[in-house]
Design an enzyme around this catalytic site. Structure first.
Site, PDB file in Angstrom:
ATOM      1  N   GLU A   1     -81.962  56.519  20.545  1.00 15.00           N
ATOM      2  CA  GLU A   1     -81.075  57.194  19.588  1.00 15.00           C
ATOM      3  C   GLU A   1     -80.279  56.166  18.774  1.00 15.00           C
ATOM      4  O   GLU A   1     -79.323  55.579  19.288  1.00 15.00           O
ATOM      5  CB  GLU A   1     -80.052  58.043  20.340  1.00 15.00           C
ATOM      6  CG  GLU A   1     -80.620  59.215  21.067  1.00 15.00           C
ATOM      7  CD  GLU A   1     -79.602  60.340  21.170  1.00 15.00           C
ATOM      8  OE1 GLU A   1     -79.891  61.410  20.657  1.00 15.00           O
ATOM      9  OE2 GLU A   1     -78.511  60.121  21.729  1.00 15.00           O
TER      10      GLU A   1
ATOM     11  N   HIS B   1     -75.665  58.175  27.114  1.00 11.96           N
ATOM     12  CA  HIS B   1     -75.555  58.734  25.757  1.00 11.96           C
ATOM     13  C   HIS B   1     -74.482  57.996  24.964  1.00 11.96           C
ATOM     14  O   HIS B   1     -73.443  57.623  25.504  1.00 11.96           O
ATOM     15  CB  HIS B   1     -75.241  60.234  25.823  1.00 11.96           C
ATOM     16  CG  HIS B   1     -75.460  60.918  24.510  1.00 11.96           C
ATOM     17  ND1 HIS B   1     -74.545  60.844  23.484  1.00 11.96           N
ATOM     18  CD2 HIS B   1     -76.513  61.634  24.041  1.00 11.96           C
ATOM     19  CE1 HIS B   1     -75.028  61.518  22.441  1.00 11.96           C
ATOM     20  NE2 HIS B   1     -76.212  62.000  22.754  1.00 11.96           N
TER      21      HIS B   1
END
Ligand SMILES: O=C[C@H](O)COP(=O)(O)O
Length: 230
Positions: free
Chosen positions: A144, A88
């Site tokens: 992302e 992430h």
């Protein structure tokens, strides 16, 4: 409620005990719920009669030992957590750390939600991150773009479509032996207003939802809309 649009909710670093009880109201919704470490055992117990899979938001790059405050894949394994997110943007792993975590998680037989992303529109960044995979992982990829995370504005649908197509191409070229194609999701300011447009226009297999997953009513709408689309 099984949807063809795979949903992952990342609760990030928030106190969520009452919220977890709300998720318990969704006995037949298949999705992943990534909770802060201290809630893992509690959430697994609370949600055991649902179809929600409880996962961790990260794991240590180290296998074990004197790394105060860190949580290893072996610890997650020990408490029965099989799903872990790796890479992430808010964790800021280097490529080497990504590789090491992927190897450790894979060795433990874990299911991995692997985030890849760009600072701008540089496809080479994505390629380098994808190339950290060995091909033996059980993995879902989440694209992302950094600028969309937590901004309230999701990335342009065409950009998502292009980047996701590039990710699929790279994955297919690298792991042609896989019997099933790896799922590619999108994350970054997904909400109840844009979720359907993203899945319709950007050809994604799922959505990684951050901020909105903290508001149960809004998340419920995302779940319902995605189910309708399936
Ligand atoms: O893990 C979730 C993503 O970082 C997206 O977060 P966000 O929906 O708050 O932008």
């Amino acid at each position: 409620m099984t949807s063809n649009v795979h949903l992952v909710a990342n609760l990030k670093m928030n106190a969520v005990k009452p919220l977890l009880s709300q998720y318990q109201e969704l006995p037949d919704v298949s999705m992943d719920l990534l909770v802060p470490y201290p809630y893992l055992i509690y959430a697994q117990e609370l949600l055991r009669d649902t179809s929600i899979i409880v996962g961790a938001q990260n794991m240590s790059v180290h296998e074990q030992g004197a790394y105060t405050g860190q949580v290893s894949g072996a610890i997650l394994n020990d408490i029965g957590v099989r799903t872990v997110m790796i890479g992430h943007q808010e964790v800021s792993d280097s490529l080497e750390e990504r590789r090491e975590k992927l190897v450790l998680a894979s060795r433990l037989g874990m299911r991995i939600i692997y985030c890849v992303g760009t600072q701008g529109d540089q496809l080479s960044e994505l390629d380098e991150q994808i190339d950290c995979l060995t091909g033996s992982e059980e993995v879902l990829v989440a694209y992302e773009p950094a600028s969309a995370i937590g901004s309230g504005v999701c990335a342009d649908y065409e950009l998502i479509k292009t980047q996701v197509a590039a990710i699929r191409k790279r994955l297919a070229a690298s792991f042609s032996g896989k019997s099933e194609p790896i799922k590619v999701m999108y994350g970054g300011s997904v909400n109840n207003k844009n979720c359907l447009e993203i899945v319709k226009k950007s050809n994604v297999d799922g959505l990684l939802v951050g901020g909105v997953s903290l508001n149960f009513e809004l998340m419920l709408e995302v779940i319902r809309l995605c189910k309708q689309y399936s």
